[in-house]
Design a protein around this motif. Structure first.
Motif, PDB file in Angstrom:
ATOM      1  N   TRP A  58      92.425  44.507  78.646  1.00 26.50           N
ATOM      2  CA  TRP A  58      93.424  43.474  78.344  1.00 26.50           C
ATOM      3  C   TRP A  58      92.864  42.586  77.230  1.00 26.50           C
ATOM      4  O   TRP A  58      91.532  42.310  76.914  1.00 26.50           O
ATOM      5  CB  TRP A  58      93.770  42.653  79.518  1.00 26.50           C
ATOM      6  CG  TRP A  58      94.608  41.527  79.242  1.00 26.50           C
ATOM      7  CD1 TRP A  58      96.111  41.590  79.494  1.00 26.50           C
ATOM      8  CD2 TRP A  58      94.445  40.281  78.772  1.00 26.50           C
ATOM      9  NE1 TRP A  58      96.476  40.376  79.132  1.00 26.50           N
ATOM     10  CE2 TRP A  58      95.656  39.403  78.684  1.00 26.50           C
ATOM     11  CE3 TRP A  58      93.134  39.754  78.594  1.00 26.50           C
ATOM     12  CZ2 TRP A  58      95.728  38.135  78.489  1.00 26.50           C
ATOM     13  CZ3 TRP A  58      93.290  38.106  78.038  1.00 26.50           C
ATOM     14  CH2 TRP A  58      94.626  37.561  77.947  1.00 26.50           C
ATOM     15  N   TRP A  91      97.219  40.594  73.043  1.00 28.62           N
ATOM     16  CA  TRP A  91      98.468  41.290  73.920  1.00 28.62           C
ATOM     17  C   TRP A  91      98.978  40.725  74.922  1.00 28.62           C
ATOM     18  O   TRP A  91      99.771  41.236  75.702  1.00 28.62           O
ATOM     19  CB  TRP A  91      97.979  42.685  74.378  1.00 28.62           C
ATOM     20  CG  TRP A  91      97.255  43.631  73.209  1.00 28.62           C
ATOM     21  CD1 TRP A  91      97.829  43.715  71.677  1.00 28.62           C
ATOM     22  CD2 TRP A  91      96.416  44.769  73.335  1.00 28.62           C
ATOM     23  NE1 TRP A  91      97.178  44.760  71.382  1.00 28.62           N
ATOM     24  CE2 TRP A  91      96.239  45.237  72.250  1.00 28.62           C
ATOM     25  CE3 TRP A  91      95.667  45.294  74.250  1.00 28.62           C
ATOM     26  CZ2 TRP A  91      95.522  46.606  71.809  1.00 28.62           C
ATOM     27  CZ3 TRP A  91      94.829  46.317  74.176  1.00 28.62           C
ATOM     28  CH2 TRP A  91      94.740  47.128  72.821  1.00 28.62           C
ATOM     29  N   TRP A 128     101.716  42.806  77.203  1.00 28.55           N
ATOM     30  CA  TRP A 128     100.770  43.719  77.610  1.00 28.55           C
ATOM     31  C   TRP A 128     101.592  45.047  78.408  1.00 28.55           C
ATOM     32  O   TRP A 128     101.136  46.011  78.029  1.00 28.55           O
ATOM     33  CB  TRP A 128      99.869  42.991  78.698  1.00 28.55           C
ATOM     34  CG  TRP A 128      99.209  43.949  79.485  1.00 28.55           C
ATOM     35  CD1 TRP A 128      99.180  44.213  80.874  1.00 28.55           C
ATOM     36  CD2 TRP A 128      97.843  44.920  79.168  1.00 28.55           C
ATOM     37  NE1 TRP A 128      98.202  45.152  81.430  1.00 28.55           N
ATOM     38  CE2 TRP A 128      97.323  45.538  80.181  1.00 28.55           C
ATOM     39  CE3 TRP A 128      97.488  44.983  77.963  1.00 28.55           C
ATOM     40  CZ2 TRP A 128      96.508  46.189  80.000  1.00 28.55           C
ATOM     41  CZ3 TRP A 128      96.556  45.583  77.874  1.00 28.55           C
ATOM     42  CH2 TRP A 128      95.810  46.426  78.700  1.00 28.55           C
TER      43      TRP A 128
END
Length: 56
Positions: A30, A34, A38
């Protein structure tokens, strides 16, 4: 998987969610960039995005 909150991160990158790249299969972690999309992220890089299988 949900994005980590500022208070839960505390510098531990192992606690961040990850998923495999659709093109190369490498795990991608992650990233803050983003955070808002995501669930839509599929590729780890522009190179993998260009190398993806053509549709049709």
């Amino acid at each position: 998987m949900t994005a980590p909150t500022r208070s839960s991160f505390r510098g531990n990158k192992a606690a961040l969610p990850s998923k495999p790249c659709m093109a190369c299969g490498r795990p991608m972690s992650w990233r803050r960039r983003w955070a808002r999309h995501w669930d839509e992220v599929k590729y780890c890089s522009d190179a993998c995005r260009r190398a993806r299988a053509p549709r049709g």
